[in-house]
Design an enzyme around this catalytic site. Structure first.
Site, PDB file in Angstrom:
ATOM      1  N   ASP A  88     -88.607  -4.711 -22.128  1.00 26.82           N
ATOM      2  CA  ASP A  88     -87.284  -4.466 -22.714  1.00 26.82           C
ATOM      3  C   ASP A  88     -86.544  -3.366 -21.947  1.00 26.82           C
ATOM      4  OD1 ASP A  88     -85.149  -4.163 -24.494  1.00 26.82           O
ATOM      5  OD2 ASP A  88     -86.325  -3.166 -26.050  1.00 26.82           O
ATOM      6  N   HIS A 143     -84.258   0.244 -29.925  1.00 22.59           N
ATOM      7  CA  HIS A 143     -84.787   0.044 -28.571  1.00 22.59           C
ATOM      8  C   HIS A 143     -85.239   1.352 -27.923  1.00 22.59           C
ATOM      9  CE1 HIS A 143     -83.487  -4.181 -28.309  1.00 22.59           C
ATOM     10  NE2 HIS A 143     -82.466  -3.785 -29.048  1.00 22.59           N
TER      11      HIS A 143
END
EC number: 3.1.-.-
Lengths: 555, 555
Positions: A195, A368
């Site tokens: 990610d 995130h």
């Protein structure tokens, strides 16, 4: 089989050089697994499009080799394309409990819940296939039950992080399984697919539990109703909202379709825990004094049909916003949504509400990993190769730079594009080809039939409208029998522009007479003459260029 | 005349509850002055609209009473509507030198430069009218030569701040004339009309000159070309870019229409100072090594046709971005522009450029006063009454709250809406009526003829396109002579949807036969039947709702 062929192929079909529609293929010999199957929302220039999904023609072509679709978590950009994909490639789906419940909602909507198999797994489970096996590893993210995947191959493990952050104090107490990442790292990780969404941000992402503290601070002393909006799938956020509300003696009501869908599921599956006596129906909010009411709602991104937008526009059937109300946006704007969000905030302010939003209060945290967390995962897993995923080009590039700064060899990193075939050997990684990839635009029922021409026409129509010229001609003599008639939409309001319409009819009629004199009988030539004549006339009069549609009816 | 009538009227025609199209009317008895005449850019739902200007029907109706339009500074949201307004109300314009030059560019474009009088004034000048007089007061802002106005009336001064910030170290050395604000405050200010754009931000806005320091830091050590984008009208920013570039031994080239327009004017009028030997033509950049080239360009907001966007799309005729180039965005995104800006950044990155943007480096500062600066102006001017201007509703409200916290009586503050007639007496302020106000949408040459119906049609067209059904009918027998023919744009790509077109023709033909049987001869009834039949058919097959345009040609 040559040694050359002993490799793992990684093929991103979505999620690189873009945010959204995440989908990655991992292949070893004849075995294919798919990680995630997400959608994204259309760009501004994709007029009339509902959602965008990956082009999966590669999967359709290889459908017999696919062992399953493994889902990391239940966000739209990871599960949203599943119904469309499964209709073409019906393979087993593997997902954790909450994720599976959200998938089933979708399958039911598309009426394919009975023909698809969704297998429920939990973190630490491993699904053994013939040549590969897929292990689910607990991570933290802005939705419960998120996992990374370790795809074990004869060449080593490929780790796909899914979306993740490192939260040492998560709301459900379940910290990302860093020990397992470390263990895999010790054994040797062939490749890390990671990610990159927040790689541009320094430091660490703040813990979700810090938001709970903010809620308590913000709610303190509020004497009217509290209306609070967040992402429906963030059940930990909702848990904290409920706890802060209940601590103040408030009853909790819910408004908004996705909230109303997800909360009962989350309660049922144990992801939300609240004494039912604190929950009330939205119909009953008027039975309680304002300082005992808290409403959780959708619309934190300014979505025009969401409950909060309807409240802001005074069009909500059950909630009228009034002075004394406090409205909290527990969210930050997704780029592109700023204008509708601010419009909603303004309208709520005008109705007299106090609106709490923005960066002044820490009422939202990201799901995130920032730079330091990404470095932590690199350090624990010590991958031989890196493929940054989930990000625009600049983010993938920044991720590569970060890895190089940490000592990785640039030749061990591939900056992927959707459709790239990336081959990973024990000692090397390279792009060796491409497969079909791209955007498939979904508008209504049709899959894939809205192409570039249709979008270009929609754009043209949206800017200056359309003007249709119809004329009935005699087939034999090529003379005008009726018309020209001019009909227009989206160009000018005809009642205010009668003179323009009249002059347009005249120039077209004149052009047609001249054609008759010249004995032009080719309808295509005639249509082009009509088009050019009218185009010049309209541009001169208005400086606009509506689409012109000449139609000749022959009798 | 009764005592009641001795008041000053303030009528905002734009710039309240919105950002942009600033225009305020100030009236005393039969004398009207207008402050600013700005445009704003269209919202997302104003499809095909070029710009939006205020409704000035009130000015047209009272044109004989207007003494002039007084312009505070040369930004589009303060001067952009001037050509449209002056075509309807030709009154003298008053502006400082740079502002007047920018106005003249516009008037020339509209070919009215010879029929309009633009009077050049300077800070401290006072224009005496019969009953009022208008004084220009130096302020700081993100464009040179900005002024506030003190409108002196028999009831006291009305101060209109225009856009302002307090910059103690401005690039040109000319600090906002705080002493004059103080002096007016001592004498008594009837009303303060004050910029609210940044009232939500704590503290002070950073000095423009700090940006120069950042440029030096960022440029240091860059070995390739530097391409830097900012707002063309910010000549002080451009001055600092040039100085930082020249200090590094770079030649300065310029690309982008508005830059190319403004820079020569600013040089000519002395607002930019640079030795001409440092300036080169964009055609000559290849004659210098990369580390001696700096290009100033437009497109910092991701505008699709701007020079930087063309570079990012590899469509610039003279500049090809390449690895080694450093591209700097000296700007921050105007809400709504985030997506195109990030798209531009990504494309530049992909071409190999280092892109410097965002908050990491202080490469941009705002031109508007934050909370503490607004408080300073309140303190110096001590106004009897306050009308917050220039801002969305939430900002105007925050400005009111700030004034109340500073001790102002809530009854001395009016939260304005465009079109409000606000009467100020020596001891009181109130709304007493409204005049026409609103958005006038400009698309091409037409002023005001794009109304709600046209926009609604454009929206419909943009979402699902249009389908036109033409049928030629016999006038007498009401029977079909030719057709139905179906033509579509923006709905489906016909070659891929032949079956759908064919089935559509059939259902319409069938409906027409049935009408013939039933002897329906009213064309409107027939059109509605065609529309409904086709609508149901298409929705069933595609779940889309294109616009349907039935046309009957009679012969």
């Amino acid at each position: 089989m040559t040694k050359e062929k002993d490799n793992v192929k990684i093929i991103p079909l979505g999620g690189t050089n873009e945010i959204g529609k995440n989908m990655t293929v991992v292949e070893y010999k004849d075995e294919i697994i798919v990680v995630d199957s997400g959608l994204k929302f259309p760009d501004d220039d994709m007029l009339g499009i509902d959602v965008v999904i990956p082009d999966v023609s590669y999967l359709v072509k290889n459908k017999d080799r696919i062992k399953g679709i493994f889902i990391t978590h239940g966000h739209e950009d990871h599960i949203g394309a599943l119904p469309y994909v499964l209709k073409q490639v019906n393979v087993p789906v593997y997902a954790t409990k909450l994720t599976a419940a959200l998938i089933n909602l979708k399958l039911t909507e598309h009426r394919i819940q009975d023909v698809v198999t969704v297998n429920i797994v939990k973190a630490k489970d491993t699904i053994k296939l013939e040549k590969m096996s897929v292990e689910f590893i607990k991570v933290n993210h802005s939705i419960a039950d998120s996992c990374a995947l370790a795809i074990h191959t004869p060449l080593g493990a490929v780790i796909h992080t899914g979306d993740f952050k490192v939260d040492f104090t998560p709301v459900d107490g379940e910290v990302i399984d860093l020990q397992r990442f470390a263990e895999l790292g010790k054994r040797g990780v062939l490749a890390l697919l990671c990610d990159s969404t927040n790689v541009e941000r320094e430091g660490y992402t703040i813990s979700e539990s810090s938001v709970g503290e903010s809620f308590k601070r913000i709610f303190h002393g509020v004497r009217g109703r509290i209306i609070i909006s967040t992402f429906a799938s963030n059940v930990h956020r909702i848990q904290q909202i409920i706890e802060a509300g209940v601590a103040q003696g408030r009853k909790i009501a819910v408004s908004g379709r996705s909230m109303e869908n997800i909360i009962p599921i989350a309660l049922d599956l144990g992801y939300l825990s609240v004494d039912e006596k604190h929950l009330i129906s939205i119909d009953d909010i008027k039975k309680y004094p304002d300082n005992q009411v808290l409403i959780i709602t959708t619309g934190s991104q300014g979505e025009p049909m969401a409950a909060l937008s309807r409240m802001a526009n005074n069009m909500h059937r059950k909630i009228q916003v009034k002075p004394g109300d406090t409205v909290v946006f527990s969210s930050s704007p997704i780029p592109g949504n700023e204008k509708p969000i601010f419009r909603t905030i303004d309208r709520l302010s005008k109705l007299g509400a106090e609106v709490v939003y923005g960066k002044l209060e820490s009422i939202h945290v990201s799901g995130h990993a920032c730079k330091e967390e990404i470095k932590l995962i690199h350090t624990l897993t010590r991958p031989k190769h890196l493929v940054p995923l989930h990000g625009e080009f600049r983010m993938l590039k920044e991720h590569r730079d970060l890895a190089i700064k940490m000592g990785m060899n640039p030749s061990s990193i591939v900056l992927p594009e959707n459709g790239d075939v990336i081959e990973v050997h024990r000692r090397g990684i390279k792009k060796t080809g491409t497969v079909n990839s791209g955007h498939v635009l979904i508008d209504g029922l049709g899959v894939g039939d809205v192409g570039r021409i249709v979008l270009r026409d929609r754009k043209h129509l949206s800017e200056d409208g359309i003007i249709t010229v119809v004329v009935t001609m005699d087939k034999e003599s090529a003379s005008v029998v009726a018309g020209p008639d001019i009909i227009t939409r989206g160009f000018v309001y005809v009642k205010e522009a009668e003179a323009l319409m009249e002059s347009s009819r005249k120039v077209v009629a004149q052009a047609l007479y001249e054609c008759e004199d010249k004995q032009i009988t080719d309808w295509n030539v005639l249509k082009n003459i009509i088009k050019d004549t009218l185009k010049n006339h309209l541009y001169e009069k208005t400086m606009r260029r509506p689409m012109i549609l000449p139609i000749i009816m022959e009798v």
